[in-house]
Motif scaffolding. Structure first.
Motif, PDB file in Angstrom:
ATOM      1  N   LEU A  11      -2.407   5.776  16.431  1.00  0.00           N
ATOM      2  CA  LEU A  11      -1.414   5.158  15.543  1.00  0.00           C
ATOM      3  C   LEU A  11      -2.090   4.444  14.383  1.00  0.00           C
ATOM      4  N   GLU A  12      -3.281   3.888  14.640  1.00  0.00           N
ATOM      5  CA  GLU A  12      -4.019   3.198  13.572  1.00  0.00           C
ATOM      6  C   GLU A  12      -4.344   4.198  12.462  1.00  0.00           C
ATOM      7  N   ARG A  13      -4.819   5.364  12.846  1.00  0.00           N
ATOM      8  CA  ARG A  13      -5.179   6.375  11.839  1.00  0.00           C
ATOM      9  C   ARG A  13      -3.925   6.875  11.110  1.00  0.00           C
ATOM     10  N   LEU A  14      -2.844   6.983  11.847  1.00  0.00           N
ATOM     11  CA  LEU A  14      -1.580   7.418  11.237  1.00  0.00           C
ATOM     12  C   LEU A  14      -1.152   6.427  10.157  1.00  0.00           C
ATOM     13  N   SER A  15      -1.310   5.162  10.464  1.00  0.00           N
ATOM     14  CA  SER A  15      -0.936   4.124   9.506  1.00  0.00           C
ATOM     15  C   SER A  15      -1.843   4.188   8.269  1.00  0.00           C
ATOM     16  N   GLN A  16      -3.136   4.398   8.498  1.00  0.00           N
ATOM     17  CA  GLN A  16      -4.064   4.511   7.356  1.00  0.00           C
ATOM     18  C   GLN A  16      -3.733   5.726   6.492  1.00  0.00           C
ATOM     19  N   LEU A  17      -3.375   6.823   7.143  1.00  0.00           N
ATOM     20  CA  LEU A  17      -3.006   8.032   6.381  1.00  0.00           C
ATOM     21  C   LEU A  17      -1.777   7.743   5.517  1.00  0.00           C
ATOM     22  N   THR A  18      -0.841   6.991   6.085  1.00  0.00           N
ATOM     23  CA  THR A  18       0.391   6.669   5.350  1.00  0.00           C
ATOM     24  C   THR A  18       0.070   5.844   4.106  1.00  0.00           C
ATOM     25  N   THR A  19      -0.767   4.827   4.275  1.00  0.00           N
ATOM     26  CA  THR A  19      -1.153   3.985   3.139  1.00  0.00           C
ATOM     27  C   THR A  19      -1.807   4.831   2.049  1.00  0.00           C
ATOM     28  N   ALA A  20      -2.744   5.683   2.464  1.00  0.00           N
ATOM     29  CA  ALA A  20      -3.466   6.505   1.486  1.00  0.00           C
ATOM     30  C   ALA A  20      -2.526   7.506   0.807  1.00  0.00           C
TER      31      ALA A  20
ATOM     32  N   LEU B  88       0.671   7.210   0.261  1.00  0.00           N
ATOM     33  CA  LEU B  88       1.530   6.507  -0.702  1.00  0.00           C
ATOM     34  C   LEU B  88       0.746   6.166  -1.965  1.00  0.00           C
ATOM     35  N   ARG B  89      -0.496   5.780  -1.782  1.00  0.00           N
ATOM     36  CA  ARG B  89      -1.346   5.455  -2.941  1.00  0.00           C
ATOM     37  C   ARG B  89      -1.509   6.703  -3.834  1.00  0.00           C
ATOM     38  N   PHE B  90      -1.525   7.874  -3.215  1.00  0.00           N
ATOM     39  CA  PHE B  90      -1.648   9.126  -3.995  1.00  0.00           C
ATOM     40  C   PHE B  90      -0.295   9.583  -4.543  1.00  0.00           C
TER      41      PHE B  90
END
Ligand SMILES: NC(=O)c1ccc[n+]([C@@H]2O[C@H](COP(=O)([O-])OP(=O)(O)OC[C@H]3O[C@@H](n4cnc5c(N)ncnc54)[C@H](O)[C@@H]3O)[C@@H](O)[C@H]2O)c1
Length: 369
Positions: A82-91, A93-95
């Protein structure tokens, strides 16, 4: 030597999708262009090792028409989190990712499961293309729509059925795959042969040398035949209400072994291999398989360096099958406290059994300890 054109097989599930076997990474862009006119932005989720080998080839076909961003995930099962999923989401959105963004999962089963789960929940679901680069992912995990991340309570606890829009399989990516990873895929492919393709089982027996040499035409045939078994089974039962459970052949035993060893010193392929042999012994005890057939399975697995006894995995000291039996109690597939096991019925057929006693299962474990 020129290789034949790609083959297309269709998963005819609730939402049908094509599986392109022998496609070229460079040609994916053209395919996307022909299918998804509203896509402008593509997120390629991959790991650095795979990207180094294949990103350039994939990008070649994409750069003209699309804004492309990469999201890198380090290798390893622990990344399905879930931590990696959250990081992917942040990245993402930034893109500037939005509901029209398309995700390409470029990698093995870890990337396919994680990127697939991300695609299934990002803005309630965005389009997904699976581009599998391991043998296991090509013959197994990229097909069938199961996506997931792990939880401290267990593997694949948080997941979904989320079919990709297409599976794009380029066999040439397998050339760089280390043999240990090949073995993980071979164990699943041999499992597919046992479940419903006795001809594929014979093919493994007769083409041992060519497969070990990685002869491209022989590999092409093996991957095509093995993934076609998976396509057929998930097309008949997308949500695992019945027949799809057959794909768990060897896995109830294998998972128990992997869990007992804390996923160290035993690969998934080794677990499945020993699991197949244990299931074969149990099938023999139930009158579903002759001892000659059990030996034939063992011989084939051994030919490809896969273990048929726990003692062949050097690191282990397991002596008591009771521990392993207990672990099988927790199998997700059990129903109402009853162990559901998949047993081979001869070679090329398998059945779902609810009738195995603990004593019979212990006997099967003793055959592989
Ligand atoms: N969704 C499903 O139906 C399903 C089915 C079976 C397994 N799985 C999941 O698949 C995962 C295992 O997948 P896997 O066996 O592909 O392992 P993996 O994804 O961890 O890949 C194994 C290693 O191979 C490397 N690699 C990938 N492609 C390569 C290439 N072409 N050349 C060189 N190296 C390459 C990766 O970097 C990684 O280090 C598990 O998480 C399992 O739960 C899912």
């Amino acid at each position: 030597m020129s290789l034949p054109e790609y083959q297309k097989v269709e998963v005819t599930a609730n939402i049908p999708y094509p599986v392109f076997l022998g496609a070229q990474l460079e040609a994916l862009g053209e395919y996307l262009h022909s299918q998804f006119q509203d896509v402008e932005h593509i997120l390629i989720i991959t790991n650095p090792q795979v990207a180094k080998l294949y990103a350039e080839r994939l990008q070649k076909g994409l750069l003209v028409d699309y804004r492309v961003n990469f999201l890198f995930v380090p290798a390893g099962e622990t990344e399905k989190s879930l931590e990696r999923l959250s990081q992917l989401t942040t990245a993402a959105l930034r893109f500037g990712a939005d509901r029209h963004t398309l995700v390409i999962a470029l990698g093995g089963g870890v990337i396919g499961d994680l990127a697939g789960f991300f695609a299934s929940v990002f803005m309630r679901g965005i389009r997904l293309i699976q581009v599998p680069t391991t043998l296991l992912a090509q013959v197994d995990s990229s097909i069938g729509g199961k996506v997931a991340v792990n939880h401290p309570a267990g593997k694949n606890i948080l997941g979904a059925f989320y079919p990709p829009r297409a599976v794009w399989t380029d066999f040439t990516t397998l050339e760089s795959l280390p043999w240990e990873e090949v073995e993980n895929g071979l164990a699943e492919s041999i499992k597919h042969a046992l479940i419903e393709d006795s001809g594929l089982f014979e093919f493994f027996e007769t083409e041992e040398e060519s497969l070990k040499r990685r002869d491209p035409l022989i590999w092409r045939e093996m991957v095509t035949r093995s993934s076609t078994v998976k396509v057929r089974i998930v097309s008949q039962d997308e949500r695992e209400q019945g027949r799809r459970a057959l794909l768990n052949l060897g896995h109830s035993f294998g998972h128990a072994l992997e869990t007992e060893m804390n996923y160290r010193g035993v690969t998934h392929g080794q677990g499945v291999s020993i699991g197949l042999v244990a299931a074969a012994h149990l099938a023999n005890a139930k009158g579903l398989m002759t001892m000659a057939e059990v030996d034939r399975i063992k011989r084939l697995l051994n030919k490809f360096g896969l273990p048929t006894k726990i003692t062949e995995i050097v690191e282990t000291t397991i002596k008591d099958p009771q521990v392993l039996l207990q672990l099988m109690q927790a199998d997700k597939k059990n129903q109402g406290g009853r162990k559901i096991l998949i047993l081979p019925h001869g070679i090329g057929r398998a059945v779902i059994s609810k009738e195995c006693t603990d004593a019979e299962i212990l006997d099967a474990w003793n055959q592989v300890i």
